[in-house]
Structure formats: structure tokens, C-alpha cells
Design an enzyme around this catalytic site. Sequence first.
Site: not given
Lengths: 406, 406
Positions: A181, A192, A278, A401
Site C-alpha cells: 500500500k 517506504t 496521490e 491531502n
Amino acid sequence: MTTEAPPPGPDPWNTPGFRFATCPCGIKPHHRTDLLLVAMDPGTTVAGVFTQNQVVAAPVVLCRERLPQGQAQALIVNSGNANVANGPQGMQAARTLTQAAARLLAVPEDTVFIASTGVIGEHFPVERPLAALPKLVQDLSSQRPWLQAAQAIMTTDAHPKLARERFLVDGQPVHMVGIAKGAGMIHPNMATMLSFVFTDATLSKEVLQQHLRHAVNQTFNRAIVDGDTSTNDTVLAFASGKGAVTLHPGNSTAMTAFATALESVCGQLARMIVADGEGATKFVTIEVTGASSQAHARTVAATVAKSPLVKTAFAGSDPNWGRILAAVGYSGVPLQVDRIAIFLDQVPIVAGGVRAPDYQEAQGAAVMAQKEITIRIDLGSGQERDTVWTCDLTHEYISINADYRS
Amino acid sequence: MTTEAPPPGPDPWNTPGFRFATCPCGIKPHHRTDLLLVAMDPGTTVAGVFTQNQVVAAPVVLCRERLPQGQAQALIVNSGNANVANGPQGMQAARTLTQAAARLLAVPEDTVFIASTGVIGEHFPVERPLAALPKLVQDLSSQRPWLQAAQAIMTTDAHPKLARERFLVDGQPVHMVGIAKGAGMIHPNMATMLSFVFTDATLSKEVLQQHLRHAVNQTFNRAIVDGDTSTNDTVLAFASGKGAVTLHPGNSTAMTAFATALESVCGQLARMIVADGEGATKFVTIEVTGASSQAHARTVAATVAKSPLVKTAFAGSDPNWGRILAAVGYSGVPLQVDRIAIFLDQVPIVAGGVRAPDYQEAQGAAVMAQKEITIRIDLGSGQERDTVWTCDLTHEYISINADYRS
């Protein structure tokens, strides 16, 4: 509690020794799946690489504590809450969960590994996964579990991430499947995001650890979305030993095949994370060649990959290549500027540190309009090279975000 | 060619010794003003601080070459094209421009300073400013020139940036005015963006240089918009000696007043740059206290200021303070995590490295909704401190930079 027989026929995803269950336990809103339990057969070895952030999640502390003994029999992963900065309560929550799983599975507590991902700093509602565990244990199954497992650990990911490899040693198959993920707070620093790799090979924890560390450096550490290093980054590899193959360090052909497969699985997952960055609409490979060291090549590539101005130029399909050269210039790596060459795919943009004489903006614009772009930067200072993968910076990143938690 | 008499009455902007002219010369589209010429009386001393980017604009190379002799009689600044990576042609263009200005003003060529700002890597159309110079020289005037001068050097700036100070030495006034441009590609690295400060005091180039370097470190180097260090960053200070005051290093009271005024002018301009950060809607001060060194404090503050996740949380008025702690954690500075405290304005968010016991999300949300926010991070590791200024990361930043050139 024994492993079910693998299904008949050559299922390339079949990786004996692991059983899975997922459910929504109420950490995420809207009844979304947020809990994964993996049970592993006795004898499973484990290796791990974790974030280098000095602020770390309670599950990372627990995994680091348990890794040296090298045996794993369960993994619990929740999404929706990162269990960071919750102090002794957060540590106690992580311990309580692994204790409960150990009791229900009748395995030693220190063979239970745990990971969390989600919002940082919110109270961790341990009672919710705790209440869900008994049913999860009942539901454990090895029947094509991968998609659900990958979905259970998603946060802002648009897509679940799975990858597999299979190779033969003396005619016998080794299976390997990885899930991951990650879409934001992605910046290489040893490890990471969350990723879990499962193989049915038999191999020692030491050999597994050594190969995992190398593979992570070649793959996940090359993935940059935004330059923020997470507090929860965890990559764990599990080897069940339930396949036909035992890998000895002395068998270099087999070990090379294993290393190649592990790097392939991690590399596929790392690329999926960048592609799913994102708000990303473009996948950008940044290759730096002609460096005096691989570390310098990595630094230059990462500096370009993190530049908001380079990333927004990608988003706008704008061949504003001067921003790339500017980022190389502030990377901190010693440069001979008049030797630098830059290519957008095959188009020479910069030669000898200045605009390439025959460059036409239409050529650059054509490359920048693509979904996949390779930037090659030759520093003209040596023989070393490295590569990172990144994505563009778009409005959607801001939307995701600025309002992640609601 | 002599300085006009200052207008009667105490004009606080009056700074004798400098004359200004601006025009649109055709580098920027739509007939926008893009060229500034400043003529300076003989005896003007000059100091400069430049980008630490290894890829530098031709004007930066020329200014560095001319700075040691320490006398200035003219400054040419264009916006719209940065004159970077244009090779020998770019250097020749910069030299040609300063030669022409020197001839028209009848001053030595090496007293002509030059700066450019705009797109990196595009051919510099030197013929356009060259053709505009004769008329500019005719238009030179000292009558309230500051707003036009500040406007002429803007690129993506939404607002012109001017600041002034005036102080007395033995009852006699010293005047100081500064202008600046900058809204993106802003990251402190010795000098950031373009800024020019003018004073009528008499002081040596060495003393001016020493004070300018200190002031830049305390001001412009604290301003972060996006973490991209420009190839053109230039701060020049000019002292005409046409006022009533001569500043001697031995007169510590006067020198302190000068240093304070210079830091004030630079600080006002630096804050204006951050407030005008591309797409910015919020001004954020990040104070780090309790550090073992000022360098550590600066690194922690800059890391938080550059974090895209922190900046988007500001944009969304989301008190997602875990992102702040995570950024502190990956700053690379050695930390004692269990001593860290974080405050949003006066609201304690983190205490002892974990969520503050009495923190209520409504308190954090109230602060994050403000237009101006101060984050204080106490590392609990020493007595040193530092501050940086930054802004939020919004959709507008993406819009501006995905399509800057069109």
C-alpha cells in the site's frame, strides 16, 4: 489450523504456508475493510526493513523488537490509523493485539508481527480490531486471498497492489507474492510504505534479510511521490518453507533466481505505488548516468523527482526543462555543469550544460504529453548510475491531502 | 546626468543617489513592464549575495565577476527570461547589455550590474532590452520610483514588494529602501529570489557586504515557498553616500542601527515573498526552539516548511498535526523524541513526543483556520533556536506552475 492443500492445477498465485482473512473492524469509516490477519505455518522465517524516520509507529517498534528471533507465525495489519505518537498507550495497544492473536492461534507472542497505516497521532481504538480477531481467525483461508489482503491495507490508494513471481530450482517451483500500500508520504529512506512479501521457499532469516535489504534499496527506495518519509514504513518478507525448494546460500544459481524474483516483486509494487501516487496522471522514470558514484546519481535523481516545479511541469505537459537543470544544480552533488546532458526520452534537451543546439520545443512538448516519460541526465563525471521513479504533482494531490481525514 | 534634488518635506521613501526608469521591452508578452534601469551616483558601493545553485544564470556570473571592485553606477534587471543555460550566447547577451548601458550612461562597464528572472533555458532576446535602453536612460528619474521599479521585476508575483527604513545617526537621517520579486522557486540557500536594497549612507563595500550577508541569512534564507532553489537568486545592496551620514565600523551604535534597518527591510521583503507564495492563502511561521545548534533548528524548521503533506494540511485547515511530527522525525537531525513538544499558536499539541494529554481537536482546528499560524517545535535538546516562514500548498500553486509559460 493446518495449511489447506493448494488447489489443483498450476495456480501461479499459489504460495503454500500462508492463510488470510480480512474484515472491516470499524477503524475506517463507512464499513470499509481495514484489518488483515495472516497466519503462517511453523518454521516460517521473516526479514524486515523499516522507516528511518526517528518518529516511529508503535508497530514498527514491536516488529524491530521481534525481528532478531527470525520466526513468524502471524501478521496483523490495520489501515485507517497509524498508531503513532500515542505513547505507552499506543505501544500497549499494539502488544495487546499481538497477544490476542497469539492466544487465538496458539503461537508464541513474539512470532506475531504487526503494522498500521493511516492518520498519524489519533488515538488508536484497539478495542475494535481486538473484537474482530476471533472471527478473523475462524475465517482464515488460503483460497486466492491476495486481492482482499491488498485491499484491506489501502488508505488513499486508488488501486490494490499485488505482484508475483515464480521460478524453478532443479525443476521445482518457488512461489512469491507481494502486496503493498502507498500513494502519499512516499520518499525513499531505507523502506517506504507497507509491503509484505510471501514465499514458499525454505531459507534462513539471515539470507532472507540480506536479500530483502538489497531488493528494497533497488525498488521501494527508488519510489518518490512527495518527499515525505512515513513514520510507519515497513517491508516484511516471510518464507514459509512449505514449497518444494530449500535455498542454500551456496547454490548461487538458485540464490540469483531468488534475488531476481524478489527484486521483481518489490519493483512491480514500487512502480505501482508511484503510478498510484496521490493525484498522479504520469509515471516518470529519472535515470542519472555518468555519475562519480551511485549515491550521487541517486541524490540527483531524487532531487529532480522531489522538485515541485518539475512535477507541476509534468502535470501541465510543459517542456519547461530549465526546471530540471535547476534541480540538478541545487542537488548538492559536485557538478561539472558544462558536461551535463539531459534527454526527454530520446530528445536531447541539454548538451554541454546548455540548451541543445537543435532542440525544438515541439519535440519536448510531444514527450511531455505522454503518460510515461523517461528523463535521462548524464553528468559526464564518471561511470555510475541510478534510477528513481516519480509522478506528476496535480490538483488532485492537493484535494486528497488538504482534506484527507474527512 | 546629475541627481535631482529630493522633493521638499520629509519623504520617508526619499533615498538620494539613485534614479530609476522602467518600460515594457517585449520580453514579457502583452506589453507588460519587464525592464528596470537604475543609475547610481559615483561613489556608490555595492555588496551582493547569490544563489548557491551550481547552475547559474549569466547575469549571476557577471555580477560575481564585478563585485570585488565594489563600485556600482548602474543596475539593469529584466523579468520574463532568466538567461540560464544559454551558453556563450547568454553570457554575451548579458555583457552586451551592460556595455550598452555603460556607454549611454558614460560610466565604466564593470560598475554596471545585471539580473534576470523568468523562464529558464529559453533563448534570451537581447535585442529587445538593447533597443529599449536609450529611451530608459532619458527617462531616469528619482521621483517616487519604487512602485514601478518593484513592478518591473515581477514574474508570477501577485503583488509588488517594497520596504523601507529610516534611522538617525547624530540627528542625521539614513534612508533605506528595498524591492524584491519572488513567489515560486523559493528555498533558502544563501540568497533567494531577486532583491535590491538602496541606501543613501556612506559605507565601505566590505562593511556593506558583511552586513548584507548576515541580513540575508536572517531573512531571505528563512523564506520557503516550494523548496526549489533558483538559478538566478541575487540580492544586491547599494550605498550611494549621497545622504548626510557616513557609517564607520568603529561607531557601533550607528552600525547596529544600520544592521537593524537592513535586517528589517530584508525581513519585510522576505515575508512579502512568502505571503505572495504561488497560490498561498496562509502565512506560517515555524519556530524551532530547544535545539542543540541553530543549524539543527533551521534544518528541522525547513523540513517541516517543505513537507507537501504539512503544507496541504494548512491549505485544508486540517489540524493533522501528526504530519508535523513526522516531518520533524525525518529531518535528519538527531532527536530525543520523548522530549519533543509542539504548539499550534498557544495550543499544546505534542508533549513528551506524544499527543498532548489535554489536546482537543477543536482547538487545533480553530488555529488552522487562521490566515496566520505559528508552529512552535521545542526539541528539548538545547538552548538554540531558529525560525522560517512558509505558506500553504494549494490548487493555485499547481495551476500557476503547470502552465507558467503560457
